[in-house]
Scaffold this motif. Structure first.
Motif: not given
Length: 821
Positions: A730-746, A815-821
């Motif tokens: 099973k798969k679902s179609t998901l919309k790319l969220p808007v996330i800025q790079k500075e909003e991520l911390e790894i 890149d995936k989370l910020t839309g830079k695929k």
């Protein structure tokens, strides 16, 4: 016995063979031994030994008579005319013969033509052997006794405590003359050799919980040595007969009571084992305690073992004092002992003197021990005395002070917290010594550290910290012997006593922690996975500074070395050092340490909860081994148990839906749960909180809280979506969220086992579903997730297992989370 004598008379009249006579005696001896337990129950210690001695005397007198009649028939001469005598040696000579001990017999004679004495001697010995008695014998002429005594110190010792049994009184008089010559021969050498022999035996048989009652510290040989040397110098027949300036009447009374008790213990030991046995083994204690009338339970056995140790110490103390007085004019003091002699008269002054000399190891001279016993002291330590007691632990060699107080049996007076553990046995299969002896040995090893690394850690401590650690080391087991856990009791006793010594409050807190967890390092090092971060954090959470970690490491070293030989070895030393080093590394993770500490606190609460206690031991263990801290930090004990019980029943997956104030969905799964698909299908609902926790047996628990309550008919749809979520196709179609790079911390260095990702961004429909779906596609395993939404902002934390798919792909993930695929 009269009946036996009559039977033998009849056999002699009939000229019966010697073995027929021996059979009658053997039968009588068997009946006698079979009834010994009954006799023992109604007879005191020394009296029981005396009765046994007299019984053997009677047997020997009969055998002598048989041999005499056999040799000379009806024309047997008077006993004094036959130049032969039977003489008791050793414990038999002292009239202290234990029931299965060897019967030490000496046959002494004069070679006179016409008596055929060698044939008579052989006859005596053969009949004795045929009776089954355990015989140790010597045969000597009177003339050779002196020369024989010079060949071996043991022979000389046996001869000077000899006793006449039967035969010629003329021969016995000559024997006594020879013994007198032997007694006076080179007394200095005799004393020196006997003292060296004692020192060797004490080294071989220290005062453990399985003492050697004969050869060990405080055993019968210590008491015998006082008698032997007293006999050599003063020709007395008992210790009591020694001059009053050597043996004080009050001291002798305590000594005699202790000896009487130990006589009974040794007799019971022989009766229980039906053989000559001198070591009071732990496995024999219940039977011996029973023979001595103690209650047949653990408390009864403890009471018995404690009294054994107490009385051995009494014998050790007074024999040491008396031997010094007996030998001081004959033996020079050993310089290597570094003896100190009393100068003060009062107890506080003597204690100050001990502290002054503790700059190096020393021994309190016997005169010092005696002065300690008679010194004036307050009924309980006062403020002035506590001030002196405090200085004990500041000395480089506190062990010498504590040992001196212990020798004088004043340790529990000076250090009151150990009052209940002095002489207390430890029936745990681990410890070798009673609690107080173990505690002193631990202090000894603290002052004689053999590992350079641990010595370096000790050297970095301040003088106050060293004193604290010595006090903690000495009192770490002071809480034993109570119903409550000894760790908690010990910490409380320490706190009260440390306040009396005016120790700094911060140091007292450290001491409480060390005593509370003094067994933890050894247990964790040898029983847990030292490469498990959970294990390390849980351990280190108790010791949140390097100083405390250093001190628990040193304490563990001292404690283990104090237990017994080879308990601390190269194998466990490596494990303990590994735990120490890994814990030092963990100290930098303060947040994780706090969480580990909170989890431990919750675990302690959980262990007492009735719901938890109702589970099986296996189920309890599985719950406590759950890797996720989140479950323990977020939920109450009854909730944790409820989740676990669901997990125990889960085969593939289970889910629960609550829709009261808001929609909550809980899932426990064994098979893969397509969380991304599920959240995608419910993307129109805002997730305000989500917990993901690893459980046990590869189970995972999910709890998802939504912002709103749904209609009743929507529940059926949600249930269908949940079932579909366990279908990996099973798969679902998901919309790319808007996330800025500075909003991520790894943070891939969050810990050795886990990485962490934080997201602080605007809340968006399908945001969480997108992230979870991405993780699923990349094979990234979420160990724990904390999802929180407030004022349209998300604050999500993901704890991720370091399996190679996350930290090696951080740029790709960003890149995936910020839309830079």
């Amino acid at each position: 016995m009269d009946k036996v004598k009559a039977q033998i008379e009849e056999l002699l009249y009939e000229n019966a063979a010697d073995f027929e006579i021996a059979k009658v005696l053997k039968k009588d001896i068997k009946i006698y031994f079979d009834t010994l337990e009954e006799t023992f129950a109604t007879t005191g210690g020394k009296d029981f030994l005396l009765k046994h001695t007299k019984k053997i005397d009677t047997v020997l007198k009969i055998i002598y008579k048989v041999a005499l009649r056999s040799m000379f028939g009806d024309y047997a001469p008077m006993k004094n005319s036959v130049p032969l005598g039977l003489v008791a040696l050793g414990s038999y000579g002292r009239e202290q013969l234990c029931v299965y001990s060897d019967i030490d017999l000496m046959i002494v004679y004069k070679e006179i033509p016409g008596y055929n004495l060698k044939e008579m001697i052989e006859k005596i010995l053969y009949i004795l052997w045929d009776t089954g008695l355990k015989l140790g014998h010597r045969v000597h002429t009177v003339e050779e006794l002196y020369e024989v005594s010079k060949t071996d110190i043991t022979i000389k010792t046996a001869l000077i405590e000899s006793r006449f049994i039967e035969g010629s009184h003329f021969i016995w008089t000559e024997t006594q003359n020879a013994i007198s010559q032997i007694r006076h021969d080179n007394i200095e050498e005799f004393i020196q050799l006997k003292l060296e022999e004692q020192e060797t035996k004490h080294s071989k048989f220290p005062l453990t919980m399985e003492p050697n009652l004969k050869e060990g510290v405080g055993g019968f040989r210590d008491a015998n040595l006082v008698f032997w040397i007293g006999k050599a110098i003063y020709n007395v027949n008992s210790i009591k007969d020694l001059p009053s300036n050597i043996v004080d009447e009050k001291e002798y009374r305590s000594f005699r009571i202790a000896l009487e008790f130990l006589f009974r213990v040794r007799s019971a030991l022989h009766l229980a084992t039906h053989k000559k046995e001198d070591t009071l083994r732990l496995d024999l204690m219940p039977e011996i305690a029973k023979l001595l009338g103690y209650q047949q339970n653990k408390q009864g056995h403890i009471k018995f073992a404690k009294k054994v140790t107490e009385n051995l110490k009494i014998i050790r103390l007074y024999s040491t004092i008396w031997l010094n007085k007996l030998t001081q004019d004959y033996i020079a003091e050993k310089s290597e002992k570094n003896f100190i002699y009393p100068k003060a008269k009062d107890f506080n002054g003597l204690l100050k003197q001990l502290c002054t000399h503790a700059q190096k190891p020393f021994h309190a001279h016997p005169t010092f021990l005696q002065q300690l016993l008679i010194a004036n002291r307050p009924e309980r330590p006062d403020e002035e005395l506590y001030e002196t007691i405090a200085t004990i632990f500041y000395q480089p060699y506190s062990y010498s002070i504590l040992s001196s107080l212990s020798y004088a049996r004043l340790l529990k007076y000076a250090i009151s917290p150990i009052r209940k553990v002095v002489d207390l046995p430890q029936f745990d299969g681990y410890h070798t010594y009673a609690v107080d002896i173990h505690s002193m040995r631990s202090v000894y090893h603290l002052e004689h550290i053999e590992e350079p690394f641990i010595q370096t850690l000790f050297d970095t401590l301040s003088s106050e910290e060293k004193a604290l650690l010595k006090l903690v080391t000495f009192l770490h087991d002071a809480g034993k012997g109570r119903k409550r856990d000894h760790h908690f009791v010990g910490a409380s006793l320490f706190k009260v006593f440390a306040n009396k010594l005016h120790i700094d409050p911060e140091l007292i807190k450290m001491g409480e922690t060390l005593i509370l967890y003094h067994t933890l390092m050894n247990n964790v090092a040898q029983r847990e996975d030292l490469y498990s971060e959970k294990v390390i954090l849980a351990f280190a959470s108790h010791f949140k500074t390097k100083k405390l970690l250093d001190m628990i490491y040193i304490l563990t070293y001292a404690d283990m070395n104090g237990v017994g030989k080879d308990i601390y070895n190269s194998f466990n030393a490596r494990l303990i050092k590994t735990l120490y080093l890994r814990s030092i590394e963990a100290l930098s993770h303060t947040i994780m340490l706090d969480k580990a500490a909170k989890r431990i606190k919750k675990e302690q609460t959980l262990k007492k909860h009735p719901d938890f206690l109702a589970l099986s031991k296996i189920e309890q263990k599985k719950i406590l081994q759950i890797p996720s801290n989140l479950l323990f930090l977020r939920y109450e004990p009854e909730r944790i148990v409820a989740i676990a019980k669901k997990g125990f029943k889960t085969k593939a997956y289970e889910f629960m839906i609550s829709n009261e104030e808001y929609l909550t969905i809980e899932v426990i799964r064994a098979k893969s749960f397509n969380l991304g698909y599920f959240l995608g299908k419910l993307a129109n609902l805002d997730v305000v909180n989500m917990d993901i926790c690893k459980l046990f047996d590869d189970l995972k628990y999910f709890k998802i809280d939504f912002a709103i309550k749904v209609d009743r008919e929507d529940i059926i749809l949600i249930e269908e979506i949940l079932h579909d979520s366990f279908d990996s196709s099973k798969k679902s179609t998901l919309k790319l969220p808007v996330i800025q790079k500075e909003e991520l911390e790894i943070d891939c260095e969050h810990s050795q086992s886990y990485a962490m990702m934080r997201l602080h961004s605007t809340n968006q429909k399908g945001l969480l579903a997108y992230i979870i779906n991405m993780f699923d596609e990349m094979g990234i395993d979420i160990v724990s997730a904390k999802i929180h939404t407030l004022k349209n902002r998300v604050r999500d934390i993901f704890l991720i297992e370091k399996n190679g798919n996350f930290c090696h792909n951080t740029e790709k993930i960003i890149d995936k989370l910020t839309g830079k695929k």
